[in-house]
Design a protein around this motif. Structure first.
Motif, short mmCIF file in Angstrom:
data_model
loop_
_atom_site.label_atom_id
_atom_site.label_comp_id
_atom_site.label_asym_id
_atom_site.label_seq_id
_atom_site.Cartn_x
_atom_site.Cartn_y
_atom_site.Cartn_z
N LYS A 173 15.43 -32.14 5.31
CA LYS A 173 15.89 -33.41 5.89
C LYS A 173 17.10 -33.18 6.79
N GLU A 174 18.06 -32.40 6.30
CA GLU A 174 19.30 -32.20 7.04
C GLU A 174 19.13 -31.27 8.24
N SER A 175 18.30 -30.24 8.09
CA SER A 175 18.17 -29.23 9.15
C SER A 175 17.03 -29.50 10.12
N ASP A 176 15.93 -30.10 9.63
CA ASP A 176 14.76 -30.30 10.47
C ASP A 176 14.36 -31.76 10.64
N ASN A 177 15.14 -32.64 10.06
CA ASN A 177 14.82 -34.07 10.12
C ASN A 177 13.41 -34.35 9.61
#
Length: 239
Positions: A93-97
């Protein structure tokens, strides 16, 4: 609906050292789960989470994503699957949405599942939106393992039922035992929201059982399990 396929494979293994990448019928044990997951063709993302560089390289060789290395604190003997899975979801979620609606977990120590099993799980998810929180694959419990046959030994070697009753008081024919099931470790599916609610967990409140034939059930934890799994897998391949 987005579905994340995930394989958890850490480097530590005491009973069967390095079992996740030990050769199993001609290729690393891990490879069987990767190939079946890819063949199912139902995942929006299919990733491997591991702290071990060699496992990561073998995973990449067989075509699974390894977008990060798992922190070592989530790969200890005492670590839980929950921690590794939640870390993976947060990282994506944080790195690749990328944030999936559901997660399907394939453990490499259960190589017997087939692509159609995974596809059927996905169909169950689609047909039960809002009605279930998780799915667990199960098989029928063999009658010789039934709780009604469990005994306890007392001083002097005399045995009774684990309930305390005498053997003669609870004689039941195998065919009369009530049907029970066990988790065969082949496939787990979780609604992602379970991991982040007021009571974070994998399962939620409503877990559906997905019944699988015993011939697909393999859960390798010991050398004896490994040898039995090789026999069962050869039969599946030959058929």
């Amino acid at each position: 609906m987005k579905i994340l396929g995930i394989i958890t494979a850490r480097g530590g293994s005491k009973r069967v050292p390095r079992k996740n990448i030990k050769e199993f019928l001609g290729k690393p044990l891990l490879a069987w789960s990767i190939e079946i997951g890819k063949e199912a063709d139902v995942f929006d993302r299919f990733i491997l989470t591991t702290e071990d560089k060699e496992i990561a390289e073998i995973g990449k060789k067989y075509g699974i994503e390894v977008p990060f290395m798992r922190p070592k604190e989530f790969a200890l003997d005492t670590s839980k699957s929950f921690d590794a899975i939640r870390h993976a979801v947060e990282w994506l979620k944080e790195s690749d949405n990328f944030y999936p609606d559901w997660i399907i977990l394939l453990e490499p120590t259960s190589p017997g599942r087939r692509p159609f099993h995974i596809r059927e799980i996905v169909e169950i998810i689609k047909n039960n939106q809002g009605k279930i929180d998780s799915i667990i694959s199960i098989s029928k419990l063999p009658s010789h393992y039934h709780p009604l046959k469990v005994l306890k030994m007392e001083n002097g070697g005399l045995v009774k039922r684990q309930t305390g009753k005498l053997i003669r008081e609870t004689e039941i024919r195998n065919q009369d035992f009530p049907e029970l099931y066990y988790s065969n470790s082949a496939i787990y599916a979780f609604r992602t929201g379970n991991l982040f609610g007021e009571n974070p967990n994998l399962w939620g409140n409503k877990t559906l059982g997905y019944l699988m034939d015993e011939k697909y059930s393999m859960d390798i934890d010991t050398l004896e399990d490994w040898l039995m799994a090789e026999i069962k897998m050869r039969k599946l391949i030959d058929n």
